[in-house]
Design a protein around this motif. Structure first.
Motif, short mmCIF file in Angstrom:
data_model
loop_
_atom_site.label_atom_id
_atom_site.label_comp_id
_atom_site.label_asym_id
_atom_site.label_seq_id
_atom_site.Cartn_x
_atom_site.Cartn_y
_atom_site.Cartn_z
N THR A 1 0.81 -1.21 0.00
CA THR A 1 0.00 0.00 0.00
C THR A 1 0.85 1.26 0.00
N THR A 2 2.16 1.09 0.06
CA THR A 2 3.08 2.22 0.11
C THR A 2 3.59 2.56 -1.28
N GLU A 3 4.24 3.74 -1.38
CA GLU A 3 4.79 4.18 -2.65
C GLU A 3 6.12 3.51 -2.98
N HIS A 4 6.84 3.10 -1.93
CA HIS A 4 8.14 2.46 -2.10
C HIS A 4 8.14 1.11 -1.39
N ILE A 5 9.00 0.22 -1.85
CA ILE A 5 9.18 -1.07 -1.19
C ILE A 5 10.60 -1.09 -0.64
N GLU A 6 10.71 -1.18 0.67
CA GLU A 6 12.02 -1.15 1.29
C GLU A 6 12.89 -2.28 0.75
N GLY A 7 14.12 -1.93 0.35
CA GLY A 7 15.06 -2.90 -0.19
C GLY A 7 14.92 -3.12 -1.69
N TYR A 8 14.02 -2.38 -2.34
CA TYR A 8 13.80 -2.52 -3.78
C TYR A 8 13.79 -1.14 -4.43
N LYS A 9 14.12 -1.14 -5.72
CA LYS A 9 14.10 0.09 -6.52
C LYS A 9 13.12 -0.12 -7.67
N VAL A 10 12.24 0.85 -7.90
CA VAL A 10 11.33 0.80 -9.05
C VAL A 10 12.14 1.17 -10.29
N VAL A 11 12.20 0.26 -11.25
CA VAL A 11 12.97 0.51 -12.47
C VAL A 11 12.07 0.79 -13.67
N GLU A 12 10.79 0.44 -13.56
CA GLU A 12 9.86 0.71 -14.65
C GLU A 12 8.44 0.75 -14.11
N VAL A 13 7.69 1.74 -14.56
CA VAL A 13 6.27 1.84 -14.21
C VAL A 13 5.47 1.32 -15.40
N LYS A 14 4.68 0.29 -15.16
CA LYS A 14 3.88 -0.31 -16.23
C LYS A 14 2.53 0.39 -16.39
N GLY A 15 1.99 0.93 -15.30
CA GLY A 15 0.74 1.66 -15.38
C GLY A 15 -0.28 1.20 -14.35
N SER A 16 -1.45 1.78 -14.44
CA SER A 16 -2.53 1.44 -13.51
C SER A 16 -3.01 0.03 -13.75
N VAL A 17 -3.40 -0.62 -12.66
CA VAL A 17 -3.88 -1.98 -12.74
C VAL A 17 -5.02 -2.13 -11.73
N PHE A 18 -6.00 -2.97 -12.07
CA PHE A 18 -7.12 -3.16 -11.16
C PHE A 18 -7.69 -4.56 -11.29
N GLY A 19 -8.44 -4.95 -10.29
CA GLY A 19 -9.21 -6.19 -10.30
C GLY A 19 -10.59 -5.86 -9.77
N LEU A 20 -11.62 -6.28 -10.47
CA LEU A 20 -13.00 -5.91 -10.15
C LEU A 20 -13.85 -7.15 -9.98
#
Length: 107
Positions: A5-24
């Motif tokens: 639920t956070t913007e960052h994951i401790e111990g990891y680096k975001v290298v690419e944003v794929k986009g919005s995703v959802f499940g309905l």
């Protein structure tokens, strides 16, 4: 798949944003559930049938969101949230959503 639920994951680096995703998911309570809820509403207390239905719906929404993120080539979802609403008198909608990303473990 990491889901946070956070913007960052401790111990990891975001290298690419794929986009919005959802499940309905949309679920109907059914006549039996409505009758039991009406009776429980008279005396008060938790309506366990609805609680179980909503817990199952949230799990299914997350599973569908993860499946969509996998199809996009992501290995994590950040900023995951839920939203819910009612459709008609006896249907509930649950959506899990977030941002699909590719992360790499920091060295």
């Amino acid at each position: 798949m990491l889901v946070v639920t956070t913007e960052h994951i401790e111990g990891y680096k975001v290298v690419e944003v794929k986009g919005s995703v959802f499940g309905l998911i949309v679920r109907s309570r059914g006549l039996g559930g409505d009758i039991m809820a009406g009776l429980k509403g008279l005396v008060g207390g938790e309506i366990k049938q609805y609680t179980a239905m909503l817990e199952d719906s949230r799990k299914e929404a997350i599973d569908r969101m993860i499946m969509n993120a996998n199809e996009m080539g992501a290995n994590a979802i950040i900023m995951m949230r839920y939203d819910s609403g009612e459709m008609g008198k006896n249907m509930s909608e649950i959506v899990a959503y977030g941002t699909a990303v590719v992360v790499e473990k920091l060295k």
